[in-house]
Design a protein around this motif. Structure first.
Motif, PDB file in Angstrom:
ATOM      1  N   THR A  92       0.342  -7.185  -6.656  1.00 55.77           N
ATOM      2  CA  THR A  92      -0.977  -6.619  -6.378  1.00 55.77           C
ATOM      3  C   THR A  92      -1.888  -6.788  -7.588  1.00 55.77           C
ATOM      4  O   THR A  92      -1.457  -6.689  -8.733  1.00 55.77           O
ATOM      5  CB  THR A  92      -0.886  -5.122  -6.027  1.00 55.77           C
ATOM      6  OG1 THR A  92      -0.615  -4.356  -7.209  1.00 55.77           O
ATOM      7  CG2 THR A  92       0.215  -4.865  -5.018  1.00 55.77           C
ATOM      8  N   ILE A 101      -5.844   1.088  -1.782  1.00 53.43           N
ATOM      9  CA  ILE A 101      -4.590   1.475  -2.433  1.00 53.43           C
ATOM     10  C   ILE A 101      -3.621   2.054  -1.403  1.00 53.43           C
ATOM     11  O   ILE A 101      -2.427   1.746  -1.406  1.00 53.43           O
ATOM     12  CB  ILE A 101      -4.851   2.487  -3.562  1.00 53.43           C
ATOM     13  CG1 ILE A 101      -5.653   1.819  -4.687  1.00 53.43           C
ATOM     14  CG2 ILE A 101      -3.530   3.039  -4.118  1.00 53.43           C
ATOM     15  CD1 ILE A 101      -6.104   2.762  -5.781  1.00 53.43           C
ATOM     16  N   VAL A 104      -2.070  -0.696   0.592  1.00 51.96           N
ATOM     17  CA  VAL A 104      -1.026  -1.378  -0.179  1.00 51.96           C
ATOM     18  C   VAL A 104       0.246  -0.536  -0.207  1.00 51.96           C
ATOM     19  O   VAL A 104       1.364  -1.072  -0.079  1.00 51.96           O
ATOM     20  CB  VAL A 104      -1.519  -1.699  -1.601  1.00 51.96           C
ATOM     21  CG1 VAL A 104      -0.379  -2.259  -2.447  1.00 51.96           C
ATOM     22  CG2 VAL A 104      -2.667  -2.695  -1.555  1.00 51.96           C
ATOM     23  N   LEU A 105       0.129   0.768  -0.364  1.00 54.15           N
ATOM     24  CA  LEU A 105       1.310   1.632  -0.345  1.00 54.15           C
ATOM     25  C   LEU A 105       2.037   1.532   0.995  1.00 54.15           C
ATOM     26  O   LEU A 105       3.274   1.495   1.045  1.00 54.15           O
ATOM     27  CB  LEU A 105       0.906   3.085  -0.630  1.00 54.15           C
ATOM     28  CG  LEU A 105       0.539   3.391  -2.091  1.00 54.15           C
ATOM     29  CD1 LEU A 105      -0.131   4.753  -2.202  1.00 54.15           C
ATOM     30  CD2 LEU A 105       1.780   3.339  -2.984  1.00 54.15           C
ATOM     31  N   VAL A 120       2.983  -4.828 -10.051  1.00 53.32           N
ATOM     32  CA  VAL A 120       1.675  -4.186  -9.951  1.00 53.32           C
ATOM     33  C   VAL A 120       0.892  -4.461 -11.227  1.00 53.32           C
ATOM     34  O   VAL A 120       1.332  -4.107 -12.325  1.00 53.32           O
ATOM     35  CB  VAL A 120       1.805  -2.663  -9.736  1.00 53.32           C
ATOM     36  CG1 VAL A 120       0.426  -1.983  -9.807  1.00 53.32           C
ATOM     37  CG2 VAL A 120       2.464  -2.366  -8.385  1.00 53.32           C
ATOM     38  N   LEU A 145       1.051   3.936  -6.945  1.00 56.06           N
ATOM     39  CA  LEU A 145       1.403   2.528  -6.772  1.00 56.06           C
ATOM     40  C   LEU A 145       2.215   2.024  -7.967  1.00 56.06           C
ATOM     41  O   LEU A 145       3.208   1.307  -7.792  1.00 56.06           O
ATOM     42  CB  LEU A 145       0.130   1.701  -6.611  1.00 56.06           C
ATOM     43  CG  LEU A 145       0.302   0.208  -6.304  1.00 56.06           C
ATOM     44  CD1 LEU A 145       1.144  -0.006  -5.057  1.00 56.06           C
ATOM     45  CD2 LEU A 145      -1.064  -0.460  -6.146  1.00 56.06           C
ATOM     46  N   ARG A 148       5.829   2.713  -7.812  1.00 60.79           N
ATOM     47  CA  ARG A 148       6.592   1.893  -6.868  1.00 60.79           C
ATOM     48  C   ARG A 148       6.913   0.508  -7.423  1.00 60.79           C
ATOM     49  O   ARG A 148       7.632  -0.271  -6.804  1.00 60.79           O
ATOM     50  CB  ARG A 148       5.805   1.729  -5.557  1.00 60.79           C
ATOM     51  CG  ARG A 148       5.621   2.998  -4.743  1.00 60.79           C
ATOM     52  CD  ARG A 148       6.939   3.511  -4.202  1.00 60.79           C
ATOM     53  NE  ARG A 148       7.687   2.468  -3.514  1.00 60.79           N
ATOM     54  CZ  ARG A 148       7.513   2.143  -2.233  1.00 60.79           C
ATOM     55  NH1 ARG A 148       6.631   2.792  -1.493  1.00 60.79           N
ATOM     56  NH2 ARG A 148       8.232   1.180  -1.672  1.00 60.79           N
TER      57      ARG A 148
END
Length: 288
Positions: A92, A101, A104-105, A120, A145, A148
């Motif tokens: 990302t 966001i 994307v999660l 990320v 994010l 993760r």
């Protein structure tokens, strides 16, 4: 009956790796997806773009066309879900809103498997300042994010924003930078590289990997900062990660490649806004 895309095979040949790259598409200026697609492809990995917005050229120019792709992102991704696509990596870049966001999660929830590598690049600010587009809600979302990620690639400004540490001008102590990396790794990532650290005539990147000694990778400064170098860096790191390349070796490769690209761009007298002419040197990345 719909056929599972991932089960289609021409035989026993090795399956080509795939990385989903979530970033904006910029037509001119060498940044974002127009950097990631050729670089990841040159490294023998299929680059699968998810556009977040469309720019005619990046915003360092006097004017630009812009189209927000937020409303199209989820339907776009839903088609991939129907196909049953799987990815070896997910990378990302710049995200323009809290809603992006969150998309994307959800993407990570839907597509991350046991061995999927998530990189990320928390594009939030530079030179001690957070970008004007960022809100407290976006900062909170980016922290989720970042947690993760398997690999996190902030600059010093972004590392400070994510950890709540105060940014200061001038030279940073080694212990301060390592402390930042330790705090970031405690959020979730196994690997952190804090990028673009000025150390006299050198540009340094701190590689922090859980269970290993932190290491600075330094290259001589080759010229003024240019647009898109962060995208070059993260693309190389992502492709190497799914190809199983050692993390520190990958950071050295990316740092050296960017230095050569900057030198070539200076030699060709390219404006700073044109980014780096990586096309001239792509062959260096084609070797495993």
């Amino acid at each position: 009956m719909q056929q599972d895309y991932n089960k289609v095979s021409s035989g026993k040949a090795p399956r080509q790796k795939k990385i989903a790259v979530i970033n904006d598409f910029t037509g001119f200026g060498r940044c974002s997806l127009t950097v990631s697609i050729p670089i990841i492809s040159a490294m023998k990995v299929q680059c699968c773009p998810v556009p977040t917005s469309i720019f005619s050229n990046h915003t360092a120019y006097e004017s630009w066309f812009f189209e927000d792709f937020t409303n199209q992102m989820q339907p776009y991704v839903d088609e991939w879900k129907k196909l049953g696509l799987e990815f070896d990596g997910i990378s990302t870049g710049f995200l323009g809103s809290e809603e992006q966001i969150q998309i994307v999660l959800r993407f990570l929830e839907d597509f991350c498997q046991e061995n999927t590598v998530v990189l990320v690049d928390p594009v939030m600010g530079d030179d001690g300042s957070m970008y004007s587009t960022y809100t407290p809600e976006m900062c909170a979302g980016m922290k989720k994010l970042a947690a993760r990620a398997d690999i996190l690639t902030p600059n010093l400004t972004e590392a400070c924003i994510l950890t709540g540490q105060e940014y200061h001008e001038g030279r940073w102590k080694t212990s301060q930078i390592i402390s930042l990396a330790e705090t970031l790794a405690a959020m979730g990532p196994d690997k952190v590289v804090i990028t673009g650290i000025l150390q006299g005539e050198f540009i340094a990147n701190l590689c922090y990997e859980k269970g290993k000694e932190p290491k600075f990778v330094r290259t001589h400064s080759a010229g003024m900062q240019r647009c898109g170098t962060g995208d070059v860096f993260s693309s190389i790191i992502a492709a190497d990660a799914v190809n199983g390349v050692d993390f520190q070796e990958s950071v050295r490769k990316a740092s050296h490649f960017i230095k050569l690209c900057i030198q070539k761009s200076v030699e060709m007298d390219l404006p700073l806004t044109d980014g780096v002419c990586f096309e001239e040197l792509l062959g260096l990345l084609c070797k495993r």
